[in-house]
Design a protein around this motif. Sequence first.
Motif, mmCIF file in Angstrom:
data_model
loop_
_atom_site.group_PDB
_atom_site.id
_atom_site.type_symbol
_atom_site.label_atom_id
_atom_site.label_comp_id
_atom_site.label_asym_id
_atom_site.label_seq_id
_atom_site.Cartn_x
_atom_site.Cartn_y
_atom_site.Cartn_z
ATOM 1 N N ARG A 72 -10.716 12.765 14.778
ATOM 2 C CA ARG A 72 -9.884 13.104 15.933
ATOM 3 C C ARG A 72 -10.495 12.541 17.189
ATOM 4 N NH1 ARG A 72 -9.189 19.256 15.886
ATOM 5 N NH2 ARG A 72 -8.087 18.871 17.872
ATOM 6 N N ASP A 73 -9.619 12.284 18.151
ATOM 7 C CA ASP A 73 -10.031 11.848 19.471
ATOM 8 C C ASP A 73 -9.374 12.814 20.457
ATOM 9 O OD1 ASP A 73 -10.418 10.671 21.949
ATOM 10 O OD2 ASP A 73 -10.101 8.648 21.201
ATOM 11 N N ASN A 74 -10.115 13.790 20.900
ATOM 12 C CA ASN A 74 -9.532 14.823 21.759
ATOM 13 C C ASN A 74 -9.119 14.287 23.124
ATOM 14 O OD1 ASN A 74 -9.664 16.763 19.778
ATOM 15 N ND2 ASN A 74 -11.564 17.685 20.531
ATOM 16 N N ALA A 75 -9.746 13.224 23.559
ATOM 17 C CA ALA A 75 -9.359 12.617 24.832
ATOM 18 C C ALA A 75 -7.962 11.999 24.740
ATOM 19 C CB ALA A 75 -10.368 11.567 25.242
ATOM 20 N N LYS A 76 -7.566 11.618 23.527
ATOM 21 C CA LYS A 76 -6.252 11.008 23.309
ATOM 22 C C LYS A 76 -5.264 11.967 22.645
ATOM 23 C CE LYS A 76 -8.008 6.287 22.913
ATOM 24 N NZ LYS A 76 -8.088 5.073 22.062
ATOM 25 N N ASN A 77 -5.677 13.203 22.451
ATOM 26 C CA ASN A 77 -4.819 14.186 21.782
ATOM 27 C C ASN A 77 -4.298 13.660 20.446
ATOM 28 O OD1 ASN A 77 -5.147 15.924 23.906
ATOM 29 N ND2 ASN A 77 -2.989 16.076 24.447
ATOM 30 N N THR A 78 -5.161 13.037 19.675
ATOM 31 C CA THR A 78 -4.732 12.376 18.443
ATOM 32 C C THR A 78 -5.698 12.677 17.302
ATOM 33 O OG1 THR A 78 -3.721 10.578 19.713
ATOM 34 C CG2 THR A 78 -4.147 10.164 17.385
ATOM 35 N N VAL A 79 -5.119 12.895 16.130
ATOM 36 C CA VAL A 79 -5.902 13.024 14.917
ATOM 37 C C VAL A 79 -5.500 11.894 13.974
ATOM 38 C CG1 VAL A 79 -4.269 14.605 13.802
ATOM 39 C CG2 VAL A 79 -6.673 14.631 13.124
ATOM 40 N N TYR A 80 -6.452 11.423 13.200
ATOM 41 C CA TYR A 80 -6.236 10.266 12.337
ATOM 42 C C TYR A 80 -6.532 10.609 10.878
ATOM 43 C CZ TYR A 80 -6.779 7.939 16.856
ATOM 44 O OH TYR A 80 -6.653 7.566 18.167
ATOM 45 N N LEU A 81 -5.916 9.847 10.002
ATOM 46 C CA LEU A 81 -6.257 9.915 8.588
ATOM 47 C C LEU A 81 -6.418 8.467 8.109
ATOM 48 C CD1 LEU A 81 -6.702 11.826 6.159
ATOM 49 C CD2 LEU A 81 -4.337 11.303 5.498
ATOM 50 N N GLN A 82 -7.656 8.076 7.909
ATOM 51 C CA GLN A 82 -7.948 6.745 7.381
ATOM 52 C C GLN A 82 -7.913 6.836 5.865
ATOM 53 O OE1 GLN A 82 -8.597 3.709 9.067
ATOM 54 N NE2 GLN A 82 -8.376 2.920 6.978
ATOM 55 N N MET A 83 -7.040 6.039 5.261
ATOM 56 C CA MET A 83 -6.865 6.071 3.817
ATOM 57 C C MET A 83 -7.258 4.721 3.237
ATOM 58 S SD MET A 83 -3.215 8.088 3.609
ATOM 59 C CE MET A 83 -2.293 6.715 4.288
ATOM 60 N N SER A 84 -8.135 4.722 2.271
ATOM 61 C CA SER A 84 -8.548 3.485 1.629
ATOM 62 C C SER A 84 -8.435 3.631 0.114
ATOM 63 C CB SER A 84 -9.971 3.119 2.042
ATOM 64 O OG SER A 84 -10.863 4.141 1.663
ATOM 65 N N SER A 85 -8.528 2.506 -0.572
ATOM 66 C CA SER A 85 -8.401 2.487 -2.036
ATOM 67 C C SER A 85 -7.179 3.273 -2.484
ATOM 68 C CB SER A 85 -9.670 3.054 -2.681
ATOM 69 O OG SER A 85 -10.807 2.320 -2.293
ATOM 70 N N LEU A 86 -6.063 3.006 -1.839
ATOM 71 C CA LEU A 86 -4.855 3.773 -2.119
ATOM 72 C C LEU A 86 -4.365 3.561 -3.545
ATOM 73 C CD1 LEU A 86 -3.109 3.324 1.307
ATOM 74 C CD2 LEU A 86 -3.552 5.519 0.200
ATOM 75 N N LYS A 87 -3.813 4.623 -4.103
ATOM 76 C CA LYS A 87 -3.311 4.616 -5.474
ATOM 77 C C LYS A 87 -1.823 4.958 -5.459
ATOM 78 C CE LYS A 87 -7.719 6.598 -7.032
ATOM 79 N NZ LYS A 87 -8.349 7.748 -7.735
ATOM 80 N N PRO A 88 -1.090 4.564 -6.483
ATOM 81 C CA PRO A 88 0.341 4.929 -6.538
ATOM 82 C C PRO A 88 0.562 6.441 -6.426
ATOM 83 C CG PRO A 88 -0.115 3.215 -8.130
ATOM 84 C CD PRO A 88 -1.453 3.627 -7.557
ATOM 85 N N GLU A 89 -0.358 7.223 -6.936
ATOM 86 C CA GLU A 89 -0.208 8.682 -6.866
ATOM 87 C C GLU A 89 -0.416 9.240 -5.458
ATOM 88 O OE1 GLU A 89 -2.115 6.923 -9.012
ATOM 89 O OE2 GLU A 89 -3.998 7.997 -9.455
ATOM 90 N N ASP A 90 -0.826 8.406 -4.522
ATOM 91 C CA ASP A 90 -0.912 8.825 -3.121
ATOM 92 C C ASP A 90 0.451 8.732 -2.421
ATOM 93 O OD1 ASP A 90 -4.063 7.143 -2.948
ATOM 94 O OD2 ASP A 90 -3.734 9.313 -3.088
ATOM 95 N N THR A 91 1.437 8.185 -3.100
ATOM 96 C CA THR A 91 2.767 8.060 -2.525
ATOM 97 C C THR A 91 3.347 9.432 -2.197
ATOM 98 O OG1 THR A 91 3.240 5.983 -3.664
ATOM 99 C CG2 THR A 91 5.133 7.306 -2.978
ATOM 100 N N ALA A 92 3.748 9.609 -0.940
ATOM 101 C CA ALA A 92 4.259 10.905 -0.477
ATOM 102 C C ALA A 92 4.650 10.784 0.991
ATOM 103 C CB ALA A 92 3.198 11.992 -0.632
ATOM 104 N N VAL A 93 5.309 11.819 1.487
ATOM 105 C CA VAL A 93 5.464 11.979 2.927
ATOM 106 C C VAL A 93 4.230 12.734 3.424
ATOM 107 C CG1 VAL A 93 6.837 12.961 4.791
ATOM 108 C CG2 VAL A 93 7.969 11.984 2.772
#
Length: 127
Positions: A72-93
């Motif tokens: 998260r970057d509280n100065a930007k009011n933003t939270v992040y999710l860095q996703m790597s090595s993605l798999k087909p089972e990660d497919t979702a909303v």
Amino acid sequence: QVQLVESGGGLVQAGASLRLSCAASARAFSNYGMGWFRQAPGKDREFVAAITWNGGSTGYADSVKGRFTISRDNAKNTVYLQMSSLKPEDTAVYYCACKSTYRSRSYYTTVTAYDSWGQGTQVTVSS
């Protein structure tokens, strides 16, 4: 309630990376815990990752541990999710969520713990 807007989803091949962002409307965001959840078609919404108000503690579902990173970057009011090595089972909303408890030392892993939700962003991983 805090208004949340996710972005960064898309269609990628297996093994690729994506970074999701969640922008929050309220200045008080910096005092609240945040979480990422996901929901695949026909399945319940499930916990992915969570972070405390100051980023001092994070938690992950076993299925994403070692591949995803929440920050998260509280100065930007933003939270992040860095996703790597993605798999087909990660497919979702993917949804971000906010728990508006002032400076809790704990992170939360259940849907019912959170009181504000974004609209979601689609992540599709092809094989």
